[in-house]
Design an enzyme around this catalytic site. Structure first.
Site, PDB file in Angstrom:
ATOM      1  N   SER A 113      -1.410  -3.118 -21.875  1.00 27.53           N
ATOM      2  CA  SER A 113      -2.105  -2.036 -21.204  1.00 27.53           C
ATOM      3  C   SER A 113      -1.905  -0.681 -21.870  1.00 27.53           C
ATOM      4  O   SER A 113      -2.247  -0.488 -23.018  1.00 27.53           O
ATOM      5  CB  SER A 113      -1.658  -2.014 -19.744  1.00 27.53           C
ATOM      6  OG  SER A 113      -2.385  -1.059 -19.037  1.00 27.53           O
ATOM      7  N   HIS A 114      -1.286   0.231 -21.128  1.00 26.33           N
ATOM      8  CA  HIS A 114      -1.125   1.612 -21.584  1.00 26.33           C
ATOM      9  C   HIS A 114       0.140   1.802 -22.418  1.00 26.33           C
ATOM     10  O   HIS A 114       0.419   2.893 -22.868  1.00 26.33           O
ATOM     11  CB  HIS A 114      -1.043   2.510 -20.348  1.00 26.33           C
ATOM     12  CG  HIS A 114       0.046   2.047 -19.427  1.00 26.33           C
ATOM     13  ND1 HIS A 114      -0.069   0.870 -18.709  1.00 26.33           N
ATOM     14  CD2 HIS A 114       1.267   2.543 -19.158  1.00 26.33           C
ATOM     15  CE1 HIS A 114       1.038   0.679 -18.023  1.00 26.33           C
ATOM     16  NE2 HIS A 114       1.868   1.677 -18.283  1.00 26.33           N
ATOM     17  N   ASP A 149      -7.553   3.380 -21.154  1.00 24.27           N
ATOM     18  CA  ASP A 149      -6.277   2.998 -21.765  1.00 24.27           C
ATOM     19  C   ASP A 149      -6.412   1.861 -22.784  1.00 24.27           C
ATOM     20  O   ASP A 149      -7.524   1.499 -23.162  1.00 24.27           O
ATOM     21  CB  ASP A 149      -5.290   2.590 -20.666  1.00 24.27           C
ATOM     22  CG  ASP A 149      -5.683   1.266 -20.025  1.00 24.27           C
ATOM     23  OD1 ASP A 149      -6.890   0.969 -19.987  1.00 24.27           O
ATOM     24  OD2 ASP A 149      -4.791   0.526 -19.581  1.00 24.27           O
ATOM     25  N   ASP A 172      -6.264  -1.439 -22.778  1.00 29.56           N
ATOM     26  CA  ASP A 172      -7.135  -2.589 -22.526  1.00 29.56           C
ATOM     27  C   ASP A 172      -8.355  -2.230 -21.691  1.00 29.56           C
ATOM     28  O   ASP A 172      -9.070  -3.117 -21.212  1.00 29.56           O
ATOM     29  CB  ASP A 172      -6.351  -3.731 -21.870  1.00 29.56           C
ATOM     30  CG  ASP A 172      -5.750  -3.344 -20.534  1.00 29.56           C
ATOM     31  OD1 ASP A 172      -5.433  -2.159 -20.346  1.00 29.56           O
ATOM     32  OD2 ASP A 172      -5.592  -4.221 -19.673  1.00 29.56           O
ATOM     33  N   ASP A 184      -8.819  -0.868 -18.681  1.00 32.65           N
ATOM     34  CA  ASP A 184      -8.949  -1.000 -17.223  1.00 32.65           C
ATOM     35  C   ASP A 184      -8.551   0.279 -16.481  1.00 32.65           C
ATOM     36  O   ASP A 184      -8.866   0.433 -15.313  1.00 32.65           O
ATOM     37  CB  ASP A 184      -8.196  -2.224 -16.682  1.00 32.65           C
ATOM     38  CG  ASP A 184      -6.713  -2.212 -16.985  1.00 32.65           C
ATOM     39  OD1 ASP A 184      -6.244  -1.253 -17.632  1.00 32.65           O
ATOM     40  OD2 ASP A 184      -6.025  -3.173 -16.585  1.00 32.65           O
ATOM     41  N   ARG A 185      -7.867   1.189 -17.143  1.00 36.12           N
ATOM     42  CA  ARG A 185      -7.510   2.452 -16.474  1.00 36.12           C
ATOM     43  C   ARG A 185      -8.507   3.540 -16.842  1.00 36.12           C
ATOM     44  O   ARG A 185      -9.182   3.449 -17.855  1.00 36.12           O
ATOM     45  CB  ARG A 185      -6.125   2.921 -16.925  1.00 36.12           C
ATOM     46  CG  ARG A 185      -5.022   1.998 -16.524  1.00 36.12           C
ATOM     47  CD  ARG A 185      -3.679   2.613 -16.869  1.00 36.12           C
ATOM     48  NE  ARG A 185      -2.624   1.744 -16.374  1.00 36.12           N
ATOM     49  CZ  ARG A 185      -1.403   2.143 -16.092  1.00 36.12           C
ATOM     50  NH1 ARG A 185      -1.062   3.399 -16.268  1.00 36.12           N
ATOM     51  NH2 ARG A 185      -0.506   1.290 -15.641  1.00 36.12           N
ATOM     52  N   GLU A 236      -5.778   2.707  -7.365  1.00 40.32           N
ATOM     53  CA  GLU A 236      -4.338   2.909  -7.438  1.00 40.32           C
ATOM     54  C   GLU A 236      -4.038   4.252  -8.090  1.00 40.32           C
ATOM     55  O   GLU A 236      -4.808   4.740  -8.916  1.00 40.32           O
ATOM     56  CB  GLU A 236      -3.697   1.820  -8.290  1.00 40.32           C
ATOM     57  CG  GLU A 236      -3.755   0.445  -7.670  1.00 40.32           C
ATOM     58  CD  GLU A 236      -2.920  -0.523  -8.472  1.00 40.32           C
ATOM     59  OE1 GLU A 236      -1.757  -0.738  -8.110  1.00 40.32           O
ATOM     60  OE2 GLU A 236      -3.418  -1.042  -9.477  1.00 40.32           O
ATOM     61  N   LYS A 238      -9.332  -3.681 -12.356  1.00 43.47           N
ATOM     62  CA  LYS A 238      -9.764  -2.293 -12.362  1.00 43.47           C
ATOM     63  C   LYS A 238     -10.569  -2.074 -13.641  1.00 43.47           C
ATOM     64  O   LYS A 238     -10.447  -2.853 -14.578  1.00 43.47           O
ATOM     65  CB  LYS A 238      -8.581  -1.355 -12.259  1.00 43.47           C
ATOM     66  CG  LYS A 238      -7.494  -1.522 -13.295  1.00 43.47           C
ATOM     67  CD  LYS A 238      -6.325  -0.652 -12.876  1.00 43.47           C
ATOM     68  CE  LYS A 238      -5.227  -0.617 -13.918  1.00 43.47           C
ATOM     69  NZ  LYS A 238      -4.281  -1.736 -13.797  1.00 43.47           N
ATOM     70  N   ARG A 243      10.085   5.204 -10.333  1.00 40.87           N
ATOM     71  CA  ARG A 243       8.921   6.008  -9.974  1.00 40.87           C
ATOM     72  C   ARG A 243       9.165   6.643  -8.606  1.00 40.87           C
ATOM     73  O   ARG A 243       9.461   5.930  -7.624  1.00 40.87           O
ATOM     74  CB  ARG A 243       7.668   5.140  -9.897  1.00 40.87           C
ATOM     75  CG  ARG A 243       7.297   4.427 -11.187  1.00 40.87           C
ATOM     76  CD  ARG A 243       5.792   4.191 -11.239  1.00 40.87           C
ATOM     77  NE  ARG A 243       5.379   3.211 -12.219  1.00 40.87           N
ATOM     78  CZ  ARG A 243       5.308   3.406 -13.531  1.00 40.87           C
ATOM     79  NH1 ARG A 243       5.684   4.570 -14.039  1.00 40.87           N
ATOM     80  NH2 ARG A 243       4.873   2.456 -14.342  1.00 40.87           N
TER      81      ARG A 243
HETATM   82  C1  G16 Z   1      -0.560  -2.512 -13.952  1.00 43.51           C
HETATM   83  C2  G16 Z   1      -1.095  -3.106 -12.673  1.00 43.51           C
HETATM   84  C3  G16 Z   1      -1.402  -2.007 -11.711  1.00 43.51           C
HETATM   85  C4  G16 Z   1      -0.182  -1.147 -11.467  1.00 43.51           C
HETATM   86  C5  G16 Z   1       0.314  -0.605 -12.789  1.00 43.51           C
HETATM   87  C6  G16 Z   1       1.619   0.138 -12.655  1.00 43.51           C
HETATM   88  O1  G16 Z   1      -1.557  -1.785 -14.569  1.00 43.51           O
HETATM   89  O2  G16 Z   1      -2.252  -3.854 -12.913  1.00 43.51           O
HETATM   90  O3  G16 Z   1      -1.823  -2.607 -10.523  1.00 43.51           O
HETATM   91  O4  G16 Z   1      -0.467  -0.086 -10.612  1.00 43.51           O
HETATM   92  O5  G16 Z   1       0.548  -1.678 -13.671  1.00 43.51           O
HETATM   93  O6  G16 Z   1       2.591  -0.745 -12.194  1.00 43.51           O
HETATM   94  P1  G16 Z   1       4.108  -0.340 -12.161  1.00 43.51           P
HETATM   95  O7  G16 Z   1       4.194   0.862 -11.275  1.00 43.51           O
HETATM   96  O8  G16 Z   1       4.813  -1.542 -11.619  1.00 43.51           O
HETATM   97  O9  G16 Z   1       4.532   0.014 -13.565  1.00 43.51           O
HETATM   98  P2  G16 Z   1      -1.838  -1.933 -16.112  1.00 43.51           P
HETATM   99  O10 G16 Z   1      -2.961  -0.987 -16.398  1.00 43.51           O
HETATM  100  O11 G16 Z   1      -0.539  -1.535 -16.776  1.00 43.51           O
HETATM  101  O12 G16 Z   1      -2.162  -3.367 -16.327  1.00 43.51           O
END
Ligand code: G16
Length: 546
Positions: free
Chosen positions: A115-116, A280, A282, A284-285, A366, A379, A499
């Protein structure tokens, strides 16, 4: 061909429990001999029989994407999978994979992404499995995958002598008995967007207004090129960092004000475009930015809900809304006024799947820069950008005007998240445990004249299948509606990330134009007094504030 299948003996790896969104580790860890293959074996065993099935494979193009794709294809062949539909070059955004699974009725899909998180040889890599509805595997499946990972003694793979697939050539190829279908990663997704949004209005708007979109050298570059430039007529100069790179150009592909510096500079300049956005690694953000104003993701969801009737794909009405627990309650207020159901789920997109499948919600969001709808089961970054683009085009209101209108109608939820990264895991656990141990005492107490009305460790009972998820974050909810929330991230790869989420409601008649940091100053001090992250960890400030 079966004799070309090899059984490779290997010990189980103990650290393969999927987190919030699949297994995420340093690239170096994934490059440990057999590490990736053992997890893939656990997927094949954990999700049930994929013999004869068709599945998808896509990735965000980060370092190790191609090697991992090749290993997975050879393992799919060894496990008797009939067909793997893979994006050209091994690339496909997460929402596009979700769409592909749904459109083609595939049994599931494997997504390669962290992801990010940063990429490159010293960065992170990740892998997750999505199920037949196109969404991330639910906890029951990820736990089954983990259980299998713990008892494996080896994995099955087609030997290299069987040849290699050319991932850059679209069309069908064979790998043993497996059909590998390499597809254009953009076309189907772009078609879906045309069904949801008013491309004509957006095209017209773009003739006299400017947009800037930052793809952060990640997977959405080709999608933005096709949709924003080719189909909507934005100039090529509207795209920043549109060429995907394995190391994301050495940047952190996280669309937030802290990491999208170039975009923020443009949006704060005197001649700022009317709409700025980023997505981001991939895809999705998303982050939405107006001139000198970043839209908080929680507000973005609420504004979308309030204005959904203006968007063609949602003009017939929405069924309800869902947000993760730490996301601000701005969308709940809108839902109440519109007479819609609102759901509060644990962090993780997988928790929205049942609600979407059951038709209970249309929009989800989210605080972690994620918004989406029932068009896929992930997302969706570019979808959110198009939603806002469509909204400014049909409403004739600027981004700051839309926010201002919204707050004057519904009130404002000032919101901020403070991240403390790479904290020693034991210390982070200790900070959480100390607060958990005091929840009972804190309930009913007053601090600085604010009474804590409710304290708990969030527990979710899925309204559809009644599955229970415990310990999803510590909540302190004040009588005035403010909230302090503490949880450990499930997506970091080094130590632990703490967090701390802060939220404070200002009614529509109150002061709506303050900077969040200023509005939340007292609550932040109170959080430190109660939780003591800085005091206990010795840190002087959070690493990232969004
Ligand atoms: C993933 C999840 C999201 C979540 C985010 C942060 O996003 O798909 O639902 O809100 O991680 O999660 P955490 O607070 O546990 O780090 P992504 O975009 O990283 O796949």
């Amino acid at each position: 061909m079966t004799d070309a299948i090899q059984r490779i003996a290997c010990h189980a790896f103990r650290d393969q429990r999927p987190g919030t969104s699949g297994l995420r580790k340093r690239v170096l860890q994934f490059q440990t001999p057999h590490y990736l293959a053992m997890f893939v074996q656990a997927i094949f065993e954990g999700v049930g029989d994929l013999r004869g099935a068709a599945i998808a494979l896509g990735g965000d193009g980060r370092f190790f994407n191609r090697e991992a794709s090749e290993i997975i294809l050879r393992m799919a062949a060894a496990h008797g999978v009939a067909r793997v539909v893979v994006g050209r070059g091994g690339l496909m955004s997460t929402p596009a994979v979700s769409n592909l699974i749904r459109q083609r009725g595939l049994k599931g899909g494997i997504i390669l992404s962290a992801s990010h998180n940063p990429g490159g040889p010293d960065g992170d890599f990740g892998i997750k499995y999505n199920v037949a509805n196109g969404g991330p595997a639910p906890e029951s499946v990820t736990e089954a995958i983990f259980r299998h990972s713990q008892s494996l003694a080896g994995y099955d793979i087609l030997g290299e002598a069987a040849g290699k697939v050319d991932l850059d050539r679209t069309g069908e190829q064979r790998l043993g008995q497996l059909v590998v279908e390499v597809v254009d990663c953009v076309a189907d997704y772009a078609r879906l967007m045309e069904q949801l949004f008013d491309f004509e209005r957006m095209r017209r708007w773009l003739k006299s207004n400017r947009l800037v979109f930052d793809a952060m050298h990640a997977v959405t570059g080709p999608y933005a090129e096709e949709i924003l430039v080719k189909r909507l007529g934005a100039p090529a100069s509207a795209l920043l960092n549109a060429v995907p790179k394995p190391d994301f150009g050495n940047h952190h592909p996280d669309p937030n004000p802290a990491h999208a510096e170039e975009l923020m500079a443009r949006m704060w300049a005197a001649d700022a475009p009317a709409l700025g956005a980023a997505s981001d690694g991939d895809g999705d953000r998303n982050m939405i930015v107006g001139p000198r104003m970043a839209v908080s993701p929680s507000d973005s969801l609420a504004v979308m809900l309030a204005n959904a009737a203006l968007i063609p794909g949602y003009s017939k009405g929405v069924s309800g809304v869902a947000r993760s627990m730490p996301t601000s309650r701005a969308a709940d207020v809108v839902a109440r006024e519109l007479g819609l159901e609102a759901f509060e789920t644990p962090t993780g997109w997988k928790f929205f799947g049942n609600l979407l499948d059951a038709g209970r919600v249309t929009l989800c969001g989210e605080e972690s820069y994620g918004t989406g709808s029932d068009h896929v089961r992930e997302k969706d970054g570019l979808w959110a950008v198009l939603f806002w683009l469509n909204l400014v085009a049909v409403s004739g209101r600027s981004v700051p005007d839309l926010l201002g209108d919204h707050w004057r109608r519904f009130g404002r939820h000032y919101y901020s998240r403070h991240d403390y990264e790479a904290v020693d895991s034991d210390l982070a656990d200790d900070i959480v445990a100390r607060l958990r141990g005091r929840l009972g005492d804190l309930s009913g107490r007053s601090h600085d004249g604010r009474r804590i009305e409710l304290t708990d460790d969030f527990r979710y009972v899925d309204p559809v299948d009644h599955s229970v998820s415990e310990r999803q974050g510590l909540r302190l909810v004040f009588a005035d509606g403010s909230r302090i929330i503490l949880r450990l991230s499930g997506t970091g790869t080094v130590g632990a990330t703490l967090r701390l989420y802060l939220e404070q409601f200002e009614p529509r008649t109150g002061r709506l134009d303050r900077e969040p940091a200023e509005a939340l100053g007292t609550l932040a001090e109170l959080a430190e007094e109660i939780v003591g992250i800085r005091r206990i960890s010795g840190r002087t400030r959070p690493d990232v504030v969004t």
